[in-house]
Write a protein that holds these residues in place. Structure first.
Motif, PDB file in Angstrom:
ATOM      1  N   LYS A 125       0.835  -1.205   0.000  1.00 11.22           N
ATOM      2  CA  LYS A 125       0.000   0.000   0.000  1.00 11.22           C
ATOM      3  C   LYS A 125       0.867   1.252   0.000  1.00 11.22           C
ATOM      4  O   LYS A 125       0.612   2.201  -0.738  1.00 11.22           O
ATOM      5  N   ARG A 126       1.879   1.226   0.831  1.00 14.18           N
ATOM      6  CA  ARG A 126       2.777   2.370   0.940  1.00 14.18           C
ATOM      7  C   ARG A 126       3.514   2.588  -0.390  1.00 14.18           C
ATOM      8  O   ARG A 126       3.678   3.720  -0.851  1.00 14.18           O
ATOM      9  N   GLY A 127       3.917   1.483  -1.013  1.00 13.98           N
ATOM     10  CA  GLY A 127       4.599   1.580  -2.306  1.00 13.98           C
ATOM     11  C   GLY A 127       3.706   2.167  -3.374  1.00 13.98           C
ATOM     12  O   GLY A 127       4.149   2.977  -4.201  1.00 13.98           O
ATOM     13  N   SER A 128       2.411   1.765  -3.371  1.00 14.04           N
ATOM     14  CA  SER A 128       1.484   2.299  -4.380  1.00 14.04           C
ATOM     15  C   SER A 128       1.245   3.791  -4.155  1.00 14.04           C
ATOM     16  O   SER A 128       1.124   4.558  -5.115  1.00 14.04           O
ATOM     17  N   ILE A 129       1.181   4.215  -2.899  1.00 17.83           N
ATOM     18  CA  ILE A 129       1.024   5.648  -2.594  1.00 17.83           C
ATOM     19  C   ILE A 129       2.237   6.411  -3.117  1.00 17.83           C
ATOM     20  O   ILE A 129       2.111   7.467  -3.735  1.00 17.83           O
ATOM     21  N   LYS A 130       3.408   5.878  -2.908  1.00 18.26           N
ATOM     22  CA  LYS A 130       4.627   6.547  -3.378  1.00 18.26           C
ATOM     23  C   LYS A 130       4.692   6.546  -4.906  1.00 18.26           C
ATOM     24  O   LYS A 130       5.208   7.488  -5.498  1.00 18.26           O
TER      25      LYS A 130
END
Length: 140
Positions: A125-130
């Motif tokens: 999730k964090r990677g997709s936000i970034k």
């Protein structure tokens, strides 16, 4: 006999007290009267201490332990010899009580499968936000 806990008692003959002049405030009294107390306790040769407690006490004592294994405590907070003597005995008893507590054995554990999945989901999730922060060309 000085009672430390239900299993450990120290004989008063194992302790030696010497009285020295205290530093700090006290007016003329500080220059004339030896009110500070130095308590000496031979940790390595004490028959009152079980071996595991002796080893932990040597570690806890740190710089207060001489090379010969004698624990030296200095008490000079109070203006009377008797109160400083009591203070030194209390500090010795507290130190031995702390050494008498056996540390808990750490057992290594593995993280659960669910917690591993939660961690990986959070990372994705964090990677997709970034990834959304990037330029338009990177998205294609």
């Amino acid at each position: 006999m000085i009672r430390i806990n239900h299993r450990i008692s120290l004989d008063e003959k194992e302790l030696s007290f010497s009285f020295i002049r205290a530093s700090g405030p006290g007016g003329q009294n500080v220059n004339k009267v030896s009110t500070a107390v130095q308590l000496r306790f031979d940790v390595r040769h004490s028959p009152s201490l079980p071996e595991p407690v002796r080893q932990r006490l040597e570690k806890l004592a740190g710089r207060r332990l001489t090379q010969d294994g004698v624990l030296v405590l200095t008490a000079q907070q109070h203006r009377s010899q008797d109160r400083n003597r009591e203070e030194a005995l209390i500090r010795l008893a507290d130190l031995i009580r702390a050494a008498a507590v056996a540390p808990k054995v750490r057992r290594s554990t593995k993280p659960t499968r669910a917690s591993q999945q939660r961690r990986l989901e959070g990372k994705s999730k964090r990677g997709s936000i970034k990834r959304l922060r990037g330029s338009r060309a990177e998205l294609d």
